[in-house]
Structure formats: C-alpha cells, structure tokens
Design a protein around this motif. Structure first.
Motif, mmCIF file in Angstrom:
data_model
loop_
_atom_site.group_PDB
_atom_site.id
_atom_site.type_symbol
_atom_site.label_atom_id
_atom_site.label_comp_id
_atom_site.label_asym_id
_atom_site.label_seq_id
_atom_site.Cartn_x
_atom_site.Cartn_y
_atom_site.Cartn_z
ATOM 1 N N ARG A 162 41.995 36.436 35.297
ATOM 2 C CA ARG A 162 42.750 35.585 36.225
ATOM 3 C C ARG A 162 43.779 34.746 35.479
ATOM 4 N NH1 ARG A 162 39.124 31.843 39.754
ATOM 5 N NH2 ARG A 162 41.206 30.972 40.112
ATOM 6 N N GLN A 165 46.648 37.030 34.319
ATOM 7 C CA GLN A 165 47.583 37.389 35.379
ATOM 8 C C GLN A 165 48.440 36.200 35.785
ATOM 9 O OE1 GLN A 165 45.901 39.474 38.658
ATOM 10 N NE2 GLN A 165 47.784 39.476 39.847
ATOM 11 N N ASN A 169 52.442 36.148 35.666
ATOM 12 C CA ASN A 169 53.282 35.810 36.818
ATOM 13 C C ASN A 169 54.301 34.733 36.473
ATOM 14 O OD1 ASN A 169 52.068 37.645 38.501
ATOM 15 N ND2 ASN A 169 50.722 36.168 39.495
ATOM 16 N N LEU A 229 50.996 45.210 38.357
ATOM 17 C CA LEU A 229 51.073 43.800 38.745
ATOM 18 C C LEU A 229 51.419 43.666 40.227
ATOM 19 C CD1 LEU A 229 50.999 40.838 37.829
ATOM 20 C CD2 LEU A 229 53.433 41.029 37.288
ATOM 21 N N ASN A 232 48.265 44.428 42.190
ATOM 22 C CA ASN A 232 47.313 43.326 42.030
ATOM 23 C C ASN A 232 47.691 42.133 42.893
ATOM 24 O OD1 ASN A 232 45.903 44.858 40.213
ATOM 25 N ND2 ASN A 232 46.640 43.798 38.397
ATOM 26 N N ASN A 233 48.979 41.797 42.915
ATOM 27 C CA ASN A 233 49.424 40.644 43.702
ATOM 28 C C ASN A 233 49.202 40.876 45.192
ATOM 29 O OD1 ASN A 233 50.231 39.074 41.529
ATOM 30 N ND2 ASN A 233 52.327 39.847 41.545
ATOM 31 N N GLU A 236 45.292 40.838 45.846
ATOM 32 C CA GLU A 236 44.727 39.498 45.699
ATOM 33 C C GLU A 236 45.247 38.560 46.792
ATOM 34 O OE1 GLU A 236 45.212 38.042 41.768
ATOM 35 O OE2 GLU A 236 43.803 39.494 40.914
ATOM 36 N N ASN A 237 46.465 38.801 47.266
ATOM 37 C CA ASN A 237 46.949 38.022 48.414
ATOM 38 C C ASN A 237 46.096 38.317 49.637
ATOM 39 O OD1 ASN A 237 49.335 36.423 49.728
ATOM 40 N ND2 ASN A 237 49.091 38.238 50.995
ATOM 41 N N GLY A 295 46.337 29.758 44.846
ATOM 42 C CA GLY A 295 47.550 30.523 44.594
ATOM 43 C C GLY A 295 48.657 29.650 44.042
ATOM 44 N N GLY A 299 53.141 35.232 43.655
ATOM 45 C CA GLY A 299 52.721 36.621 43.775
ATOM 46 C C GLY A 299 53.646 37.467 44.625
ATOM 47 N N THR A 303 56.369 40.359 43.692
ATOM 48 C CA THR A 303 56.222 41.669 44.316
ATOM 49 C C THR A 303 57.548 42.164 44.863
ATOM 50 O OG1 THR A 303 53.911 41.236 44.881
ATOM 51 C CG2 THR A 303 55.046 42.937 46.149
#
Length: 338
Positions: A162, A165, A169, A229, A232-233, A236-237, A295, A299, A303
């Motif tokens: 975590r 990442q 970001n 990435l 993942n974003n 995870e969102n 958050g 993210g 993206t």
C-alpha cells in the motif's frame, strides 16, 4: 478539523469583500455617468443662453434655428459619447471581475483540494506504518508459531505494498504535472498481464470477490507498469466504495473492432453531477473529514492520464442494476502479435 472548519468562513468573507468592491465600483461608474450627463445639460443651457443674447446679431431667424439645432446635436453626441464610454467601462469591469473571481475561486478550490490531499495522505501513511511497526515489534518481542508469523508477515507485506503504491501515485502525478512521464512501450500480452495483476489483487484483497472475464491472446503496445497501476487503481477504487463481500468484475474483450476493458462494482454508484469531476487531481466525492473511505484523490486522475497516454478513452457509467462501471475503450483496435 479546525483547518477544515475555518476554510469556509474565510471563503465567505473574501467573497463578501469582493462583491462589495465590485458593487461599489459599478455604483461609482453610474454616478460618474449621471454627473457627466448633468454637466452636459449645463453646458447646453449656457450655450443656449449665450446664443439668445447674441440673437440680435444674427441677420435671419433661420440662422438662429440652425445654431440651436447645432447645439442640440452636440448635446446628443456628448450624451451618446458618455453612454458609450460608460457601457464599455462597465463591460470591461464586469468581464475583468468574472475572470478574476474565477481565477481566485479556482486557486482557493485547488488549495482546499491540496489541503484535503495532505490530510488524506497523512492518514494513508500513518495507518500502514502503524500496522507494520506493530507487527514487527510483535515478531521481535514474542515467539509465535509459524502460522501466526506467516499471517503477520503477509499483513506487513500488504501494508508495505500500500505504501509503495501510494508513493508511486504521488511520484507519477508529479511527473504528469510537469510532463516528464515517459512510458516504456513494448509489445505485451495484455490478457496475460491483466490476469497476473488480478491474481495479485486477489491475494492482497480478501474483502471482495474479484472476478475476471479476460479474452485470451490480446496484444498491444503498452507500458506494463502503467497498465498494472491503472488496473490496481480502478479495482482499489471499487473496493473503497463497494460493500464487503460483493463482486468486482474485470473484463477485457473486442466489440465491433474496439478493444474494451471494464471494471464493474456493486456499490452505490457515482452521481451524474460528479462524473465529470472524479478524474480531476485531488478531487474526492464528499468532505475529507466526514467520508469513511480512504484515498488520496490521485487514483482516478492517474488512471485517466495512463489511458490517454495509451491512446484510449475512459468513461464512467452505471452498472445495472446497481454499482459503477468504468469503461476503457481503444477504438479501431488492430490485433498485435504476442
């Protein structure tokens, strides 16, 4: 908490002062116009009096009427001149006021978003660091059996991922902002890359059921790190806003010559008014002090940037009957060898 509660009164006070100054300026402009109009009428009155005193010098009455018409014409021209100048000044003042107001309000909103970002990042950093520290201290002070050690080490690795990442970001957002991001494009098996990333997400995320529907053998020129990435974003969102135990579905396939990737969840969905804002940097729905989800607000911004960097477009829509669907589209997809 104090910073968030004092920000709103500050904005109201600044807005009030700005409106007061603007109204005062406009009122002064109208007062200036009234004074000039009165001055013009006084000038015309004195000129007419002087013309009346000189009337006996004029040989014909027609000459007197001609001079009176000339004076009336000059008065009308002065009035039109004052009205024209006043109108132009008013337009310039209002246009400048709108531009300044929008610029100041945009700057204040950006500062508020940056403040929210710092609060969110601080929380995002403190939480995994505290867990990692607690786990390591427990492993150092206590002799645990192998199974408990494995669980604590796995939890520690998840929290360090975590942190990793989050750092990625932040660094990538800075690179995009300064236009220094240089992806490394290479032929990749997108299907295999997504399947591997989804499996890693399954190992890391136990609260949701991550389901994949990936069409095999889809290749494209892409940056492996960026694509991972991006996925993942999005996942995870979905994890943040969808209830625990619900399904998150990731799909990839070709539809009508377009390559489509979708990430669906079963959360509450995103209001239509917010959909154009969620891809903005630092933007998060709700208030930083009251929202429950964690958050940094980076993210979805990253993206969108990654999707655009790879020649695609991203939109958000409803996932019927409930939830959110992020759709990434590459138009006129040409199959690439893998």
């Amino acid at each position: 908490m104090k910073q968030a509660t004092t920000a709103l009164p500050g904005k109201k006070m600044i807005t009030g002062i700005y409106i007061f100054v603007l109204v005062y300026t406009v009122v002064q402009l109208f007062w200036w116009g009234i004074l000039l109009h009165q001055q013009s009428r006084q000038i015309a009155h004195y000129e007419q009096l002087e013309l009346t005193h000189q009337m006996h010098q004029l040989s014909e009455p027609s000459a007197f009427m001609t001079e009176m018409q000339r004076l009336h014409h000059e008065e009308r021209m002065r009035t039109l001149k004052y009205i024209g100048e006043g109108t132009i000044f008013l337009i310039v003042i209002l246009a400048g006021a709108v531009i300044v107001y929008r610029a100041v309000w945009k700057q204040m909103r950006l500062q508020q978003q940056q403040q929210n970002f710092m609060m969110a990042v601080t929380h995002e950093l403190k939480s995994p660091i505290a867990i990692v520290k607690l786990n390591l201290e427990t492993l150092r002070k206590h002799k645990l059996d192998e199974e408990k050690q494995h669980k604590m080490l796995s939890a520690t690795i998840r929290e360090t991922n975590r942190l990793d990442q989050l750092c990625n970001n932040i660094l990538l957002a800075s690179q995009f902002e300064h236009q220094k991001s240089q992806p490394f494009f290479e032929p990749v098996d997108l299907s295999q890359l997504l399947e591997q990333a989804i499996q890693e997400l399954r190992d890391r995320i136990q609260s949701h059921d991550i389901v994949s529907a990936i069409e095999p053998g889809i290749g494209m020129e892409a940056d492996k790190f960026m694509i991972t990435l991006m996925l993942n974003n999005l996942v995870e969102n979905a994890v943040k806003y969808a209830p625990k135990g619900t399904e998150i579905r990731v799909s990839l396939g070709i539809e009508q010559n377009d390559l489509l990737m979708r990430v669906r969840d079963e959360g509450e969905g995103i209001p239509a008014a917010e959909r154009s804002k969620i891809f903005m940097k630092f933007y998060r729905i709700g208030n930083e002090n009251t929202r429950k989800s964690k958050g940094s607000g980076l993210g979805l911004y990253l993206t969108r940037k990654i999707v655009e960097q790879h020649g695609g477009t991203i939109i958000v829509d409803d996932n019927l009957p409930k939830g959110t669907c992020f759709e990434i589209r590459w138009q006129d997809y040409s199959p690439q060898p893998v």
